[in-house]
Every structure is written in structure tokens, then in C-alpha cells.
Design a protein around this motif. Sequence first.
Motif, mmCIF file in Angstrom:
data_model
loop_
_atom_site.group_PDB
_atom_site.id
_atom_site.type_symbol
_atom_site.label_atom_id
_atom_site.label_comp_id
_atom_site.label_asym_id
_atom_site.label_seq_id
_atom_site.Cartn_x
_atom_site.Cartn_y
_atom_site.Cartn_z
ATOM 1 N N SER A 489 26.262 -29.318 -52.245
ATOM 2 C CA SER A 489 26.170 -27.857 -52.188
ATOM 3 C C SER A 489 27.478 -27.231 -51.746
ATOM 4 O O SER A 489 27.823 -26.121 -52.161
ATOM 5 C CB SER A 489 25.050 -27.453 -51.227
ATOM 6 O OG SER A 489 23.829 -28.038 -51.598
ATOM 7 N N LYS A 490 28.218 -27.973 -50.906
ATOM 8 C CA LYS A 490 29.459 -27.409 -50.378
ATOM 9 C C LYS A 490 30.346 -28.548 -49.884
ATOM 10 O O LYS A 490 29.869 -29.483 -49.235
ATOM 11 C CB LYS A 490 29.154 -26.439 -49.234
ATOM 12 C CG LYS A 490 30.329 -25.627 -48.730
ATOM 13 C CD LYS A 490 29.850 -24.648 -47.667
ATOM 14 C CE LYS A 490 30.965 -23.746 -47.179
ATOM 15 N NZ LYS A 490 30.490 -22.814 -46.121
ATOM 16 N N VAL A 491 31.633 -28.469 -50.196
ATOM 17 C CA VAL A 491 32.613 -29.432 -49.710
ATOM 18 C C VAL A 491 33.751 -28.650 -49.069
ATOM 19 O O VAL A 491 34.349 -27.784 -49.709
ATOM 20 C CB VAL A 491 33.166 -30.323 -50.844
ATOM 21 C CG1 VAL A 491 34.201 -31.303 -50.291
ATOM 22 C CG2 VAL A 491 32.041 -31.071 -51.542
ATOM 23 N N THR A 492 34.034 -28.944 -47.813
ATOM 24 C CA THR A 492 35.131 -28.250 -47.127
ATOM 25 C C THR A 492 36.062 -29.270 -46.488
ATOM 26 O O THR A 492 35.649 -30.368 -46.111
ATOM 27 C CB THR A 492 34.619 -27.294 -46.030
ATOM 28 O OG1 THR A 492 33.970 -28.055 -44.999
ATOM 29 C CG2 THR A 492 33.643 -26.283 -46.594
ATOM 30 N N VAL A 493 37.328 -28.885 -46.373
ATOM 31 C CA VAL A 493 38.315 -29.659 -45.634
ATOM 32 C C VAL A 493 38.890 -28.741 -44.568
ATOM 33 O O VAL A 493 39.412 -27.671 -44.879
ATOM 34 C CB VAL A 493 39.429 -30.196 -46.546
ATOM 35 C CG1 VAL A 493 40.478 -30.929 -45.715
ATOM 36 C CG2 VAL A 493 38.857 -31.133 -47.600
ATOM 37 N N ASN A 494 38.741 -29.158 -43.318
ATOM 38 C CA ASN A 494 39.175 -28.343 -42.177
ATOM 39 C C ASN A 494 38.603 -26.927 -42.242
ATOM 40 O O ASN A 494 39.276 -25.938 -41.939
ATOM 41 C CB ASN A 494 40.696 -28.306 -42.081
ATOM 42 C CG ASN A 494 41.273 -29.652 -41.682
ATOM 43 O OD1 ASN A 494 40.587 -30.484 -41.104
ATOM 44 N ND2 ASN A 494 42.532 -29.875 -41.998
ATOM 45 N N GLY A 495 37.349 -26.835 -42.650
ATOM 46 C CA GLY A 495 36.628 -25.567 -42.625
ATOM 47 C C GLY A 495 36.758 -24.714 -43.861
ATOM 48 O O GLY A 495 36.050 -23.715 -43.998
ATOM 49 N N SER A 496 37.650 -25.073 -44.769
ATOM 50 C CA SER A 496 37.849 -24.259 -45.964
ATOM 51 C C SER A 496 37.306 -24.991 -47.192
ATOM 52 O O SER A 496 37.528 -26.197 -47.351
ATOM 53 C CB SER A 496 39.342 -23.974 -46.173
ATOM 54 O OG SER A 496 39.864 -23.261 -45.070
ATOM 55 N N GLU A 497 36.590 -24.250 -48.019
ATOM 56 C CA GLU A 497 36.104 -24.858 -49.254
ATOM 57 C C GLU A 497 37.301 -25.304 -50.078
ATOM 58 O O GLU A 497 38.325 -24.627 -50.146
ATOM 59 C CB GLU A 497 35.240 -23.871 -50.036
ATOM 60 C CG GLU A 497 33.894 -23.619 -49.387
ATOM 61 C CD GLU A 497 32.895 -22.999 -50.340
ATOM 62 O OE1 GLU A 497 32.642 -23.591 -51.402
ATOM 63 O OE2 GLU A 497 32.380 -21.917 -50.002
ATOM 64 N N THR A 498 37.148 -26.465 -50.667
ATOM 65 C CA THR A 498 38.321 -27.076 -51.274
ATOM 66 C C THR A 498 38.071 -27.476 -52.716
ATOM 67 O O THR A 498 36.950 -27.759 -53.123
ATOM 68 C CB THR A 498 38.744 -28.320 -50.473
ATOM 69 O OG1 THR A 498 39.899 -28.895 -51.077
ATOM 70 C CG2 THR A 498 37.624 -29.367 -50.449
ATOM 71 N N SER A 499 39.146 -27.513 -53.453
ATOM 72 C CA SER A 499 39.100 -28.072 -54.801
ATOM 73 C C SER A 499 39.965 -29.326 -54.845
ATOM 74 O O SER A 499 40.343 -29.793 -55.915
ATOM 75 C CB SER A 499 39.628 -27.044 -55.815
ATOM 76 O OG SER A 499 40.946 -26.659 -55.482
#
Length: 654
Positions: A489-499
Motif C-alpha cells: 500500500s505504501k513504501v517510504t524511505v526515511n519517511g518519504s514515499e519513494t520511487s
Amino acid sequence: MRKFNLPQRMISLAKLACAISVVSVAFSSCLQKDVYDPANSGDKEEEVTLDNYFDFATTKNIQLNIDYGKECPQAYFEVYAENPLSYVAEGGQIIKKAGVSHIATGFTDAQGCYIKPASFPTAVSEVYIYSPDFGVPTLAKTAVVGSDVSAKITFENALDVTAMESSTRSTQTRASVQFITDVIPNVLGTWNATTGRPDYLDPTKVIDIDATLKSYITGYFPEGKNNVGPLVTDNADILIKEDANVVINYFGGNTGAQSVFAYYCYSENASVDEMKKATKHACVIFPNAHKSGLDAYSGVAVNLKFINEAGSFPDKEPERIPAGTKIGFLIWNDGWRNVRADGKMFYSTKSLNSDNISHTAIFAAKNKAGDTVNVITMEDWKSGENDYNDVAFVISSNPIDAIKVPEVPNPGDREGTEKYSGVLGFEDNWPEQGDYDLNDVVMKYQSSVDYNIDNKVLNIIDKFTLSWTGANYKNSFAYEVPFDLSKASKVTVNGSETSSYSGNVITLFKDAKAELGVSNVNAEDMINQNIQEKTYTVSIQFNNPALDKSVVVAPYNPFIKVFNSATEVHLTDHRPTTDANNRFPSGADISRGDVDGTYFICKDGFPFAIHVDARLDASILNLDLKKEKQRIDKTYPKFAEWAKTRDPQIKWWK
């Protein structure tokens, strides 16, 4: 995926450098010299094959087969490499040891079974299976047999923690009738002098302590937590609203104490002094309110009698409790073991407790059939964990409406967490062997996997920390997960959604030297730098959980890319990704390809990356690989012994 070429299936050590092999008699001497010098291989011809090479793994795949039986559906458990519990003789407290981490967790299915794979540290040869759930056997022990851990766990074969810790206990004897009645004068009859089992149990009023009932205590009063809350009341004494017969059933308990359970009666308008006076006429219900005397979660029943102001039972209809009576309860901690009552008597009426703490919770629950059941739970020790699940009882009346207790909703489903931790070290000279200091990229990781009662993943938190780079190359770091990231549903790196992921691969950085601020520093000069580690927190959420937690095992398939190219370096036996394009320069030492699923081990048997699991020893997270151009077996001399003997008990990092 590009095929890696292997010139021959079996490689002769007479023609190659010294290999790490259990059969290599020359291993130790070779390691004292240049391991890559063919002259060090000795005269004896040995072979490294796809069947006998050492994979340098610190984890192993295990099949878990745990069976608690259908009486324990959806039971939570934790697996440990050592006994996680200790027994404190004073107060009969069973507590979890500090600093002991589990290596696996899970929920059983509707039949009380758990049959799934798991990842264990290789050093584990036996395990302790612990459940904090109310109504589930607390602790069992079994061996790791090959790649299998199987245990059918019952109350009969579960470990007795109090017996295991008997060396810490003082000599204890069973209380005599006189010892008990000197403190609690009234009794309802006789009991077994050995077990404390009453002779006055009423077999017609036994109740079924089903899993639904147990789930209330597990949910509202989890083991080892401070559960002070709205269900814990200052006055849990029961008001009888109309003349009634009252029955107490033994529910069960999570205590090591063998306590005396009793009751007292007083008027609903009584003063505190009158309440205190009533306790002087208390009556024993269970002289040993413990499974050792009543059997585990047996539901056995006792009919109460009215205690008048004179401290005696009425001659006529003694089991009829008049309207307007309040019934209070007391627990005499370890009284059955001849422990004196001074400071160890706790009441359902807070004002009577010397420690001025509420020791009782009361609520109405629903059993599996949907019937209302009035439950009393007690904390049996002062300055304890305040988990209020030490001992529990059921109280009922005829007529039913004579007792009214606030009803609470079913606590609902629970969640569990699996945890992983360790250190990764990489060589970036693939396919050449390099200086074998395994510090070109050094990553620490700590991962947690939250899952629901069906063992489906809810959330993954991966914390990777770049702690060192002893390289001159610009190396990136990424890891491949064994599931489809597009389903998250959601992937974040250091709190920010990432591509910053492609397919199932998450890339954390593209240049380790730049990340640590040492782009222009040579590897040999790194030791003089003030390096600040950098942590990357990856969160992967699943709003519609369908992924089984057994699939999610950190650190997954971690790797570096050299010069941020398509050349990947992985752990031994870990496949390169589909984007890899590892080419073999002319004249290079040929590394193993994908023959029979074997990857990333050089012709001399050495890996290009290493993973050190830290679940059994958190100090591994401080593993120091900073010495440049110093082989790891020089930095850690026991490393060579570990590689030679393949003994998982060798703690080479110490």
C-alpha cells in the motif's frame, strides 16, 4: 539473467589456491600466508565441489511444526535459543529474563498448529517455545533435528519453570490445616493434604473454560505488562442484589505461586472497620489455587456459604447468600507453601491492602456459546508486574441477576512482531578475490515484521545503517525482497514515499563514499576520518494483508553494485537480480556461476560477502571491519577456525 560460466564442476586444490574446506589439512598454514598464492596449496590434492564448499552462512532454514492442540487456537508463541524465563522464589513470580531475544514468533491456526518455515541462527541446536497466552502451556523445550523443529505441547509435558529454578528456592513445605486456619479460620470442608485439592468440589457445576473466555484475559491482561486500567477497580467486591446461591469456579492462572484463595462477607453499608472485621472471619475456597492442585484451566466449582457477623455459617440454608451482602476476596501469596501471611495477603478491597494498591480486576465476558461469564482476576504480589493475570476465577449466582458485573467487548484479534538483526560486509573486486577485509561496504540492519493473527504481514520496518566503506570504488547498496512491492500500500524511505525501487529491488544509495562524506578519501586513509554512520529506514505497509510472514526474512537478498554498474556482489548462494550483467574479464579468477543454484563463491571457496546474524548476540552489531587491507581472519583469528571446522558454536567475532 546472464548465465555465469563454471569451467568444471570439481576444482582441484593442487591446481588452485588454498580452499576453505573441512577436509583441508593445509587451511591454517595457508591462512598465515597469502591465501591466493597457489604455492601455498601443499602437495595433497583436495577438491572443493558444489557439495562440500562452505557457504559462510550464520542462519539456516528450519521447518517449524508446533502443535498445541485444538484447545489453543490462534495461540501466540515465541521461540528462544535459551530459557527466556526465570523464577523468583519470593512471591512465586515467573518473569522473562532481560536481554534474551526470540528467534521466531507466530500464531497457531484454528486447530492450534503452526507449520511454516523459519530462519534460525546456525548455532541453535535446541529451542524453548514460550507462550504468554492465558490458557496455553507456558514453556516447552525441543531439539533442532536437521532442519526440523517439531513439538506437540501439552500441560502434561510443558516445562515446570519453578522446578527448573529450584536451586534458587528455599525449602518449602505444604501448609497444614492448622497453619492456614490460624489466619483464615473458616473452611468449607477438607482437602488433599498433598495437593490441596478440595474434597468439597461440586462436580455438577464444573464449567468449560473455552478458548474464547481465555482470550479476554490474554487480550486485556497480557503477560508481563502493566495492565492497570479501567477493569482494575478499587472495590471489586460483589454485591448480591437478591437472595442467591453463589458458585466460584477456578479459571486458571499464570503464576508460580501456590496461594490460598478465600472470601469474606459484609453488609453493603459496612464501614472500613467492619470490613476489616469481616476479613478476620474469612473462609478458604481453594487452599492451593494453582494448577498443581486444581488442574490447568479445569473449571472446578465450589459452593460458597454465607458468613454472618459472628463469623460462622447459618444453621439453616448456609449456602443462601442474603441480598445486600457484599462478598470480598483475598489471595494469600504462596500460603500453600507455608509462606507466612505477613505482608502477603491481598484483598479485592483496595482500602484493606497494606501496599494501597488495587489487586483485582472484574468484568463480564462471553464464552464461545455466547453466555455471559463473570470473571475475577487478581495480581498476587506486591511491587509485581501488575499484569493481573496471576490467578482468575468465575463467579455466578442463582438466580443469575443477583450478580451484575460490567460487560466488556471481546478484545479482538492481536498482532505479532518478528525481528531480525545483523551485519553485512562486502568485497567489491568481483570476480577477483581482493584483499578479503570484507569492508568495502559494511551495513548493519535491524528489521521488524508486524503481522496479524493469521500471520499475514501488516508492516515491515527495515533499518539499514551504512557504518563503513573501505573502498576506492563508488559502490551502491540495494536489497531484493522476495515479494511483489507493487502489492504494498505504501513504501517510504526515511519517511518519504519513494520511487527508488524497481521491481522487487530497493536501492538505498548509489555511492557509499559520498553518503559518508569521504568521496575524495582513499581507502587507506579512512581510518583517520571522523565517520558518522548513516541510517536508512524503509517502511513497507500492507492495508490488505495477504503476504505470509514466513516469506519475509531479513536481510533478504542484499547486494552492492560496483561503480554503480550492473555488476552485482551478493552473499554466497544468493541469486543476482535480473538486472545483473556480471562479466568476466580476461584472465580473471573465475567465480562460480549459477550451476546447481550456486552463486558468488570464488574458486578458492571464499565468499564475496558475509552476513553475521545478531539475534543471539547484540554485540555483533558492533563488529569492527575498519582495518584496511587486513584480511578478516587476521582481524578475527577465530574466523579461520570457524571456516575450517564449520562449527557454528565458534563465536569468531569475540
